[in-house]
Design an enzyme around this catalytic site. Structure first.
Site: not given
Ligand SMILES: Cc1cc2nc3c(=O)[nH]c(=O)nc-3n(C[C@H](O)[C@H](O)[C@H](O)COP(=O)(O)OP(=O)(O)OC[C@H]3O[C@@H](n4cnc5c(N)ncnc54)[C@H](O)[C@@H]3O)c2cc1C
Ligand SMILES: N[C@@H](Cc1c[nH]c2cc(Cl)ccc12)C(=O)O
Length: 521
Positions: A14, A17, A40, A48, A79, A97, A354, A365, A456
């Site tokens: 939850g 993703a 869970s 984050v 942003k 940008p 993740l 990303t 790609y």
């Molecule tokens: C340091 C850091 C900075 C980031 N900054 C950015 C950013 O600026 N921009 C961006 O686009 N992305 C960023 N990301 C990525 C972003 O955090 C993740 O893509 C996003 O939060 C998705 O996480 P998730 O839902 O895949 O996993 P999680 O948030 O870890 O969620 C996992 C879920 O699975 C559940 N779960 C796990 N095991 C079980 C089980 N056995 N039974 C039931 N439930 C379970 C947990 O309870 C939780 O709800 C960052 C990641 C990190 C580590």
């Molecule tokens: N498709 C992306 C590509 C992109 C074009 N400029 C930026 C700048 C940054 Cl910081 C990230 C991503 C991008 C988009 O349009 O978001």
């Protein structure tokens, strides 16, 4: 083999993703698809994930959500770019940008800038957004209109296209910052209102049938949960795909060594401090610190390689950088799994988020990967025969997006001119993804274009590579030799037009704080 089309989806997880997947599938298929999400109550989300690509607007459009619907609920801000500080050397900054690169005489302005740019700032000379960021401007006027008709929203783009089909059209001028947990909560409400069944419980076992497909999951208190398609959104654990189905994980760590992070959420008096309309990535001795301005707080964190920096030192560095406002704030230490699952869809299990793959958030990303995965899942949704070709095409698209972004991030480190610590010296000799060394060789004679970057779809246009190469400054570049014989009048006019437009916009647009205060009023 079931004779009926799969119409029961079970999502485990939850976080961002899980709820992005649930809400998008419901928006796509309505009541014709049953969606159950198990999360869970004890295992936390990563906590984050706050900056995005501009493409995320297609996600909200698909859910028929407008900015005024969701931004206030998620303390969201705009942003316009990523601002890179100290990657070339102390005190230097440049922007990447959301703005299409203009051309003159058939050549990109960056070629003309290399030949004889008006100033030492390629970003200010070639893009108006650099001036808007430097001056804290909003991309929208107080009446809600976009800063410029050049960036007409969705002009000519038929609705419902996937992101990959949008690239190369109008570059939308901004993305968002938002509180990840609040977005997940908002999308949970959206999903449950549209019939998604939420079960708060832990999945203890994953039961496979004789073919190795998931028959059901077993939870601690709600027994067995059956479905046709299972979506693994369990984060770095990869409970279904990596653990139960034993899909290997392909590490990127040999080329991207940053495997750790420490994050702080620092309270902010937004009115007093103002709101810089960009993400900032400030290079440090063993990595870089992100600064993401939200309403009411700053999200900040140090992404580093544990081989070069202990977590205690990383936390000290971050606290010093964040200042006294962080003194009472608890640090969130994170170990990051860098790389991707060998295949994100195996049998009847698809990993999103993740659990599928991750690279450090240098270009924000993670959520782009989620959005892309969900779009591709809808595009390749299985029928009763679960045709393997659909899985193969899905896996290829997802693997390419992650491999391409990985390569783009490596370019930041190969290009960084700074070499004042062992960490930065090692970036120049570290292994590179196949073919990148040859691409870098070519870029030194011919700037990145659609034929000489990662081949790609991976979400980044050639101008993104130009910004990083010109900004980081460590790789020698030269303009097209054809410019030696070309008349530069058109280029001079284009540079002058950018300068004039930037001044007009800075003089007439509200600050980001002013605009968002109106939106939230
Ligand atoms: C340091 C850091 C900075 C980031 N900054 C950015 C950013 O600026 N921009 C961006 O686009 N992305 C960023 N990301 C990525 C972003 O955090 C993740 O893509 C996003 O939060 C998705 O996480 P998730 O839902 O895949 O996993 P999680 O948030 O870890 O969620 C996992 C879920 O699975 C559940 N779960 C796990 N095991 C079980 C089980 N056995 N039974 C039931 N439930 C379970 C947990 O309870 C939780 O709800 C960052 C990641 C990190 C580590
Ligand atoms: N498709 C992306 C590509 C992109 C074009 N400029 C930026 C700048 C940054 Cl910081 C990230 C991503 C991008 C988009 O349009 O978001």
């Amino acid at each position: 083999m079931s004779a009926k089309n799969p119409d029961r989806v079970v999502i485990v997880g939850g976080g961002t993703a899980g709820w992005m997947t649930a809400s998008y599938l419901k928006a796509a298929f309505g009541d014709r698809l049953s969606v159950t999400l198990v999360e869970s109550g004890k295992i936390g989300t990563i906590g984050v994930g706050e900056a995005t690509f501009s493409d995320i607007r297609h996600f909200f459009e698909f859910l028929d959500l407008k900015e005024e619907d969701w931004m206030p609920a998620c303390n969201a801000t705009y942003k316009l770019a990523v601002r890179f500080e100290d990657w070339r050397g102390p005190g230097h900054h440049f922007y990447h940008p959301f703005e299409q690169l203009r051309s003159a005489g058939g050549f990109p302005l960056t070629d003309w800038w290399l030949r004889n740019g008006p100033s030492e700032r390629f970003d200010k000379d070639c893009f108006v957004m650099a001036s808007l960021c430097d001056n804290g401007r909003s991309p929208r006027r107080l009446d809600g209109s976009l800063l410029d008709q050049d960036f007409a929203e969705g002009a000519g783009d038929p609705a419902g296209l996937t992101m990959s089909e949008h690239q190369g059209k109008t570059q939308f001028p901004y993305a968002y910052h938002f509180e990840a947990a609040l977005l997940a909560e908002y999308l949970a409400g959206y999903s449950i209102d549209r019939g998604v069944r939420r079960i708060v419980d832990e999945v203890r076992h994953v039961r496979l049938d004789e073919r190795g497909w998931i028959d059901h999951v077993v939870t601690k208190e709600h027994g067995q949960i059956h479905g046709d398609l299972f979506v693994d959104c369990t984060g770095f654990r990869g409970v279904l795909l990596n653990q139960a189905l034993d899909v290997p994980f392909v590490s990127y760590q040999d080329t991207l060594p940053n495997d750790s992070a420490v994050a702080l959420q620092v309270p902010l008096d937004t009115e007093k401090a103002g709101l810089r309309p960009c993400t900032t990535a400030t290079a440090q001795k063993a990595g870089w610190i992100w600064t993401i301005p939200l309403i009411g707080r700053i999200g900040t964190g140090y992404v580093y390689a544990k081989d070069y920096c202990e977590q205690e030192e990383a936390e000290r560095t971050l606290r010093e950088f964040a200042g006294p406002g962080a003194a009472e704030v608890e640090a969130n230490h994170i170990r990051m799994r860098i790389g991707r699952s060998e295949q994100s869809w195996k049998n009847n299990c698809v990993a999103v988020g993740l659990s599928s793959g991750f690279v450090e958030p240098l270009e924000s990303t993670g959520i782009f990967f989620i959005h892309h995965a969900i779009e591709q899942l809808v595009k390749h949704f299985p029928a009763a025969d679960w045709h393997p070709r659909l899985r193969e095409r899905y896996n290829s698209a997802v693997a390419n997006v992650m491999d391409g972004v990985r390569e783009f991030l490596v370019v930041h480190y190969k290009g960084a001119a700074r070499d004042d610590t062992r960490y930065w010296k090692d970036t120049k000799t570290r292994a590179m993804p196949d073919a990148l060394a040859e691409r870098i060789e070519r870029w030194q004679v011919q700037l990145p274009d659609s034929e000489n970057v990662f081949p790609y779809y991976h979400g980044l246009p050639p101008y993104s590579y130009m910004c990083v190469l010109l900004g980081t400054g460590g790789i020698p570049l030269r303009p097209s030799s054809a410019l030696n014989l070309s008349d530069e009048t058109a280029a001079r006019k284009e540079f002058a037009a950018i300068r004039d437009k930037a001044k007009f916009l800075v003089d007439t647009l509200p600050s980001q704080y002013e605009y968002l205060a109106e939106l939230r009023a």
